[in-house]
Design a protein around this motif. Structure first.
Motif, PDB file in Angstrom:
ATOM      1  N   THR A  72      47.562 -41.260   7.488  1.00  0.00           N
ATOM      2  CA  THR A  72      47.457 -40.891   6.076  1.00  0.00           C
ATOM      3  C   THR A  72      48.606 -41.441   5.247  1.00  0.00           C
ATOM      4  OG1 THR A  72      48.597 -38.806   6.540  1.00  0.00           O
ATOM      5  CG2 THR A  72      46.198 -38.783   6.637  1.00  0.00           C
ATOM      6  N   GLY A  73      49.395 -42.320   5.804  1.00  0.00           N
ATOM      7  CA  GLY A  73      50.516 -42.888   5.065  1.00  0.00           C
ATOM      8  C   GLY A  73      51.031 -44.144   5.738  1.00  0.00           C
ATOM      9  N   ASP A  74      52.200 -44.582   5.315  1.00  0.00           N
ATOM     10  CA  ASP A  74      52.799 -45.805   5.835  1.00  0.00           C
ATOM     11  C   ASP A  74      53.306 -45.580   7.253  1.00  0.00           C
ATOM     12  OD1 ASP A  74      53.766 -48.435   5.802  1.00  0.00           O
ATOM     13  OD2 ASP A  74      55.773 -47.724   5.262  1.00  0.00           O
ATOM     14  N   PHE A 444      49.502 -43.228  19.925  1.00  0.00           N
ATOM     15  CA  PHE A 444      50.892 -43.600  19.642  1.00  0.00           C
ATOM     16  C   PHE A 444      51.088 -43.712  18.133  1.00  0.00           C
ATOM     17  CE2 PHE A 444      50.282 -45.093  23.959  1.00  0.00           C
ATOM     18  CZ  PHE A 444      51.476 -44.745  24.577  1.00  0.00           C
ATOM     19  N   LEU A 445      52.258 -43.258  17.676  1.00  0.00           N
ATOM     20  CA  LEU A 445      52.577 -43.330  16.245  1.00  0.00           C
ATOM     21  C   LEU A 445      54.076 -43.489  16.076  1.00  0.00           C
ATOM     22  CD1 LEU A 445      51.646 -42.930  13.215  1.00  0.00           C
ATOM     23  CD2 LEU A 445      52.316 -40.527  13.521  1.00  0.00           C
ATOM     24  N   ILE A 446      54.470 -44.409  15.216  1.00  0.00           N
ATOM     25  CA  ILE A 446      55.873 -44.566  14.804  1.00  0.00           C
ATOM     26  C   ILE A 446      55.876 -44.634  13.289  1.00  0.00           C
ATOM     27  CG2 ILE A 446      57.940 -45.999  14.893  1.00  0.00           C
ATOM     28  CD1 ILE A 446      57.038 -47.009  17.601  1.00  0.00           C
ATOM     29  N   CYS A 447      56.591 -43.706  12.659  1.00  0.00           N
ATOM     30  CA  CYS A 447      56.630 -43.666  11.197  1.00  0.00           C
ATOM     31  C   CYS A 447      57.920 -42.992  10.757  1.00  0.00           C
ATOM     32  CB  CYS A 447      55.409 -42.931  10.640  1.00  0.00           C
ATOM     33  SG  CYS A 447      55.367 -41.174  11.049  1.00  0.00           S
ATOM     34  N   SER A 448      58.026 -42.736   9.448  1.00  0.00           N
ATOM     35  CA  SER A 448      59.212 -42.071   8.891  1.00  0.00           C
ATOM     36  C   SER A 448      58.865 -40.820   8.113  1.00  0.00           C
ATOM     37  CB  SER A 448      59.974 -43.037   7.961  1.00  0.00           C
ATOM     38  OG  SER A 448      60.466 -44.142   8.679  1.00  0.00           O
ATOM     39  N   ASP A 449      57.588 -40.525   7.961  1.00  0.00           N
ATOM     40  CA  ASP A 449      57.148 -39.394   7.144  1.00  0.00           C
ATOM     41  C   ASP A 449      56.657 -38.278   8.062  1.00  0.00           C
ATOM     42  OD1 ASP A 449      56.060 -37.616   5.346  1.00  0.00           O
ATOM     43  OD2 ASP A 449      55.153 -39.169   4.086  1.00  0.00           O
ATOM     44  N   ARG A 450      57.254 -37.110   7.956  1.00  0.00           N
ATOM     45  CA  ARG A 450      56.871 -35.977   8.803  1.00  0.00           C
ATOM     46  C   ARG A 450      55.439 -35.532   8.516  1.00  0.00           C
ATOM     47  NH1 ARG A 450      60.728 -32.719  11.461  1.00  0.00           N
ATOM     48  NH2 ARG A 450      59.656 -31.487  13.040  1.00  0.00           N
ATOM     49  N   ALA A 451      55.025 -35.603   7.253  1.00  0.00           N
ATOM     50  CA  ALA A 451      53.663 -35.194   6.914  1.00  0.00           C
ATOM     51  C   ALA A 451      52.637 -36.117   7.556  1.00  0.00           C
ATOM     52  CB  ALA A 451      53.493 -35.172   5.399  1.00  0.00           C
ATOM     53  N   VAL A 452      52.931 -37.400   7.592  1.00  0.00           N
ATOM     54  CA  VAL A 452      52.013 -38.354   8.224  1.00  0.00           C
ATOM     55  C   VAL A 452      51.897 -38.045   9.716  1.00  0.00           C
ATOM     56  CG1 VAL A 452      51.660 -40.791   8.779  1.00  0.00           C
ATOM     57  CG2 VAL A 452      52.467 -40.137   6.510  1.00  0.00           C
ATOM     58  N   ALA A 453      53.016 -37.736  10.348  1.00  0.00           N
ATOM     59  CA  ALA A 453      52.994 -37.408  11.779  1.00  0.00           C
ATOM     60  C   ALA A 453      52.216 -36.123  12.032  1.00  0.00           C
ATOM     61  CB  ALA A 453      54.423 -37.283  12.303  1.00  0.00           C
ATOM     62  N   ASN A 454      52.363 -35.135  11.168  1.00  0.00           N
ATOM     63  CA  ASN A 454      51.634 -33.884  11.350  1.00  0.00           C
ATOM     64  C   ASN A 454      50.129 -34.085  11.179  1.00  0.00           C
ATOM     65  OD1 ASN A 454      54.004 -32.463  11.831  1.00  0.00           O
ATOM     66  ND2 ASN A 454      54.243 -31.836   9.701  1.00  0.00           N
ATOM     67  N   ASP A 455      49.750 -34.882  10.186  1.00  0.00           N
ATOM     68  CA  ASP A 455      48.324 -35.163   9.995  1.00  0.00           C
ATOM     69  C   ASP A 455      47.750 -35.912  11.196  1.00  0.00           C
ATOM     70  OD1 ASP A 455      48.492 -33.949   7.550  1.00  0.00           O
ATOM     71  OD2 ASP A 455      48.703 -35.822   6.415  1.00  0.00           O
ATOM     72  N   TRP A 456      48.510 -36.887  11.705  1.00  0.00           N
ATOM     73  CA  TRP A 456      48.055 -37.647  12.862  1.00  0.00           C
ATOM     74  C   TRP A 456      47.911 -36.727  14.094  1.00  0.00           C
ATOM     75  CZ3 TRP A 456      46.171 -42.388  13.775  1.00  0.00           C
ATOM     76  CH2 TRP A 456      46.208 -42.901  15.074  1.00  0.00           C
ATOM     77  N   ALA A 457      48.838 -35.803  14.231  1.00  0.00           N
ATOM     78  CA  ALA A 457      48.761 -34.860  15.351  1.00  0.00           C
ATOM     79  C   ALA A 457      47.549 -33.939  15.219  1.00  0.00           C
ATOM     80  CB  ALA A 457      50.043 -34.040  15.429  1.00  0.00           C
ATOM     81  N   SER A 458      47.276 -33.466  14.022  1.00  0.00           N
ATOM     82  CA  SER A 458      46.131 -32.578  13.815  1.00  0.00           C
ATOM     83  C   SER A 458      44.810 -33.286  14.078  1.00  0.00           C
ATOM     84  CB  SER A 458      46.156 -32.017  12.390  1.00  0.00           C
ATOM     85  OG  SER A 458      47.316 -31.248  12.159  1.00  0.00           O
ATOM     86  N   ASP A 459      44.705 -34.525  13.644  1.00  0.00           N
ATOM     87  CA  ASP A 459      43.453 -35.262  13.801  1.00  0.00           C
ATOM     88  C   ASP A 459      43.255 -35.773  15.223  1.00  0.00           C
ATOM     89  OD1 ASP A 459      43.057 -34.828  11.139  1.00  0.00           O
ATOM     90  OD2 ASP A 459      43.736 -36.805  10.491  1.00  0.00           O
ATOM     91  N   GLY A 460      44.325 -35.880  16.007  1.00  0.00           N
ATOM     92  CA  GLY A 460      44.207 -36.385  17.370  1.00  0.00           C
ATOM     93  C   GLY A 460      44.391 -35.291  18.406  1.00  0.00           C
ATOM     94  N   TRP A 461      45.649 -34.905  18.621  1.00  0.00           N
ATOM     95  CA  TRP A 461      45.931 -33.870  19.618  1.00  0.00           C
ATOM     96  C   TRP A 461      45.315 -32.534  19.232  1.00  0.00           C
ATOM     97  CZ3 TRP A 461      49.075 -29.490  18.817  1.00  0.00           C
ATOM     98  CH2 TRP A 461      49.308 -28.726  19.958  1.00  0.00           C
ATOM     99  N   GLY A 462      45.313 -32.202  17.939  1.00  0.00           N
ATOM    100  CA  GLY A 462      44.721 -30.934  17.515  1.00  0.00           C
ATOM    101  C   GLY A 462      43.246 -30.849  17.840  1.00  0.00           C
TER     102      GLY A 462
END
Length: 603
Positions: A72-74, A444-462
């Protein structure tokens, strides 16, 4: 009765609490039994409603449909493997140095496939397929990551489908160098950060290592984060998918999370081993302890003299002179005798085995006697024993303390206040050795935005968590599964159910019902429940009657003295009154025996 019911309910509740405690201990980190109802997962649920039939069929459990996550982000790197290929990844063809030729090659196999027990059809990941082999695979980032003023977030999923015997599942962020060649990726390839789980034997680890460059020498040194306080064993053994996250901030702080829960945190300056910055002073390597340096805090008193009556040769134990040989002691009988029933083996060769002797057994004559053989006095502590004399210890007047080399300035000292600014990296790689196959990697995800990481976690691991929760058995199923792994739980279950039932039957269904006073008809029959009260009332009446008789006798005597001149008729009347008084208590007792004339009992 109310007390009995309370006791039954207390025992039942106690049993249920014990079972639930064991269930929580076995599944300390598993909270997947409840489906996540966050808004981020609403798109992943397809709930089908069936009309209620006459048979009252229960509604089906929610079904989770897989949907590939989208950042959801850079981001600097993202990979979900849902294409089903290793596009963008490069399998290494290198060899390890200083290793036997047979195992030096990186010939472990990688595949993109679904998990063996996947509950999300279509969800694929990277699987380490081989055991007892070296594996290496890497992929370039969309853009390099430079440690400047933005945090670094590294996140991915791991599932040890077969458990893990010995091996790792960590990732390496490969440093951006001119010599970088992913086709020859191996254990010596420079990296900036290594992060992830690792296990061998009973040592469960969660690595966070970064390579720090010495500003003076230009050499790199590995800095290891402190070990987390949390128990990591269940993440390696429960065969569930777990989410690993590393967060590095420009202020040198870091956090390590598993399943979005912090398990370790600290500072790059204070919580790494060895420390980032060396000490300002070090011990002088050329300094040596003087020969006359005295480090003894206590010394023997040189003026002490051994007392004249001190006997160093006295034994610690002496025979007890007061002991007496027990009567019946068989001095001439040995404690052990040859077994009379033993026979020499047929294959016994005296030339090879020597002369055969029967085995020894306890002398049967000694069984009824206090002892056999030569009697000896028991030994006791010698009251005169003092041991070897030593002079008492006194403070050492020449004591100089424990010698330490002097401190000098550290010639290699430097101070790096921003260790966050590490070597940039431009690739992610997995270089692993494992004795267990089928290790599953995903998202796998590498980013700098905590919100992007949380969204990625919810859509995948969640989504995986929700699917696992939907497929989890109910409480009864979990109890049965736990009992299969730990059979002793059956005892807890039986006691929890059988004991309250037994107590209910014992307290509520045993014994005879006692009739109440209202159940009796108005007859002259004695009531057993008031027998004691009747006897008590009769005793009180008898005592009262005796007291009245004594008072009447006194009055009669006084009246006789004062009225001595009265005629005999009046005297006879007094005697008749006395007899009437004596008969009165007896008549009252007879009347009181009937329950009709008895006073009502006081409750």
């Amino acid at each position: 009765m109310e007390l009995k019911w309370r006791l039954c309910m207390t025992l039942l509740i106690l049993g249920l609490v014990i079972v639930q405690a064991h269930m929580d201990e076995d599944d300390d980190h598993d909270q997947d039994a409840v489906i996540n109802e966050d808004d981020d997962l609403e798109d992943g649920f397809e709930e089908t409603e069936e009309s209620k039939t006459e048979d009252s069929t229960p509604p089906p459990s929610p079904k989770v449909i897989y949907k590939a996550p989208v950042p959801t982000g850079d981001v600097h790197f993202v990979e979900s493997f849902d294409k089903g290929t290793l596009e963008g990844w490069m399998i290494s063809k290198a060899k390890k140095d200083d290793t036997d030729e047979e195992i030096a090659k990186y010939d472990g196999k990688w595949e993109v496939m679904e998990m063996k027990d996947s509950r999300l059809p279509g969800d694929k990941g990277l699987v380490l397929m081989s055991r007892a082999k070296h594996h290496a695979i890497a992929a370039k980032l969309k853009k390099p990551f430079f440690f400047e003023n933005k945090p670094l977030i590294v996140q991915y999923e791991v599932n040890f489908q077969n458990g893990i015997e010995c091996g790792g599942a960590y990732v390496k962020l490969l440093s951006k160098t001119l010599e970088q060649n992913l086709d020859r990726f191996h254990d010596k390839t420079p990296y900036s950060i290594m992060f992830g789980p690792d296990k061998c034997g009973e040592d469960y680890k969660l690595h966070f290592i970064f390579r720090h460059k010495n500003p003076k020498t230009g050499e790199y040194e590995e800095k290891h984060a402190k070990r987390p306080d949390a128990d990591l064993k269940s993440y390696f053994t429960d065969k569930k998918t777990h989410l690993y996250t590393l967060v590095l901030n420009p202020d040198n702080s870091f956090e390590i999370l598993i399943d979005q829960t912090v398990v370790n945190s600290g500072s790059l300056l204070n919580d790494m081993n060895p420390p980032v910055n060396p000490p300002r002073e070090i011990e002088d390597p050329n300094d040596k302890k003087p020969e006359d340096w005295d480090e003894r805090p206590k010394i023997p008193d040189p003026e002490a003299v051994k007392p004249e009556d001190w006997d160093e040769d006295a034994p610690a134990k002496i025979p007890d002179e007061t002991a007496v040989k027990p009567e019946g002691w068989l001095d001439d009988e040995p404690e052990y005798v040859a077994d009379p029933d033993a026979e020499k083996p047929e294959d016994w060769d005296e030339d090879m085995d020597g002369e055969w002797e029967a085995p020894q057994i306890a002398n049967p004559k000694c069984e009824s006697a206090p002892g056999c053989g030569t009697w000896q006095r028991p030994v006791i502590d010698n009251p005169g024993y003092k041991g070897k004399w030593k002079p008492p210890m006194i403070d050492n007047p020449s004591y100089q303390g424990i010698w330490k080399p002097r401190k000098i300035e550290n010639p290699d000292f430097f101070e790096d206040v921003e260790p966050f600014k590490m070597t940039p990296f431009n690739a992610l790689g997995l270089e692993l050795w494992s004795m267990t196959s089928d290790i599953f990697f995903d998202n796998f995800l590498i980013c700098s935005d905590r919100a992007v990481a949380n969204d990625w976690a919810s859509d995948g691991w969640g989504l995986k968590k929700a699917a696992d929760g939907a497929a989890e058995p109910g409480l009864v199923g979990q109890m049965m599964a736990a009992a299969e792994e730990r059979p002793w739980l059956w005892v807890v279950y039986i006691l929890t159910v059988a004991l309250p039932v037994f107590l209910v039957i014992l307290f509520c269904c045993s014994g005879k019902k006692q009739p109440t006073a209202t159940d009796y008809k108005k007859t002259d029959a004695l009531q057993p429940d008031v027998k004691e009260d009747e006897e008590r009332e009769e005793e009180e009446r008898e005592e009262g009657g005796q007291e009245e008789e004594e008072e009447d006798d006194k009055q009669a005597e006084e009246k006789q003295k004062s009225d001595a001149e009265e005629d005999a008729e009046s005297g006879s009347q007094v005697e008749e009154e006395d007899e009437a008084e004596e008969k009165k208590p007896k008549e009252d007792d007879i009347m009181n025996q009937s329950p009709r004339n008895r006073k009502p009992r006081k409750d």
